[in-house]
Design an enzyme around this catalytic site. Sequence first.
Site, mmCIF file in Angstrom:
data_model
loop_
_atom_site.group_PDB
_atom_site.id
_atom_site.type_symbol
_atom_site.label_atom_id
_atom_site.label_comp_id
_atom_site.label_asym_id
_atom_site.label_seq_id
_atom_site.Cartn_x
_atom_site.Cartn_y
_atom_site.Cartn_z
ATOM 1 N N VAL A 9 16.910 -40.716 -9.750
ATOM 2 C CA VAL A 9 15.941 -39.846 -9.094
ATOM 3 C C VAL A 9 16.196 -38.351 -9.277
ATOM 4 O O VAL A 9 15.318 -37.539 -8.962
ATOM 5 C CB VAL A 9 15.834 -40.159 -7.577
ATOM 6 C CG1 VAL A 9 15.390 -41.588 -7.360
ATOM 7 C CG2 VAL A 9 17.135 -39.864 -6.855
ATOM 8 N N HIS A 19 22.770 -51.651 -5.501
ATOM 9 C CA HIS A 19 21.960 -50.455 -5.267
ATOM 10 C C HIS A 19 20.923 -50.705 -4.169
ATOM 11 O O HIS A 19 20.400 -51.804 -4.053
ATOM 12 C CB HIS A 19 21.259 -50.020 -6.562
ATOM 13 C CG HIS A 19 22.180 -49.377 -7.525
ATOM 14 N ND1 HIS A 19 23.114 -50.080 -8.250
ATOM 15 C CD2 HIS A 19 22.355 -48.079 -7.851
ATOM 16 C CE1 HIS A 19 23.807 -49.244 -8.999
ATOM 17 N NE2 HIS A 19 23.362 -48.023 -8.767
#
Length: 169
Positions: A119, A67
């Site tokens: 997010v 990530h």
Amino acid sequence: MELAELNQISEQEFVSTLGEVFEHSPWIAKKAAEYRPFPSRQALHQRMTEIVANTPQEEKLELIRAHPNLGAKLKMSSDSTKEQQGAGLQNLTADEFESFKSLNQTYMQKFGFPFIFAVKGKNKDDIYQSLKERVNSTYEEEFETALTEIYKIAGFRLEEKVEDTLERI
């Protein structure tokens, strides 16, 4: 793609369709393909998270390290780019970028992997606040939190990629 179709396509097409649900980790989709047919998108997500949960610690760490750092200006998957734009992370001011960069560096030095945060539905302030809090976690706590956030991200990505027609029947 409809779930019924996903259950019928070749393994190669399945991996091509879902290979980035878990960032740069198509091996998870490849293993999940063996468990078809899935009765629901939720069952598919659960199987994919079980695959990760049952892998050795080092493979989990590789998944976490796949990530990007949130707020970093580097090459990301198209899914990550879209997710970060939605949270306003691609439009940070110079000061905000420096704050994220500094805190991300501290986090990375402490844990040896990037800060992971689902997010979707969040803004840059939510993310920054979580980063400020989580940098004080223990390695074990943060490792598990990172995996939990990865599972959330995968769930959001599956919602976008797979229409769960079977659940409506």
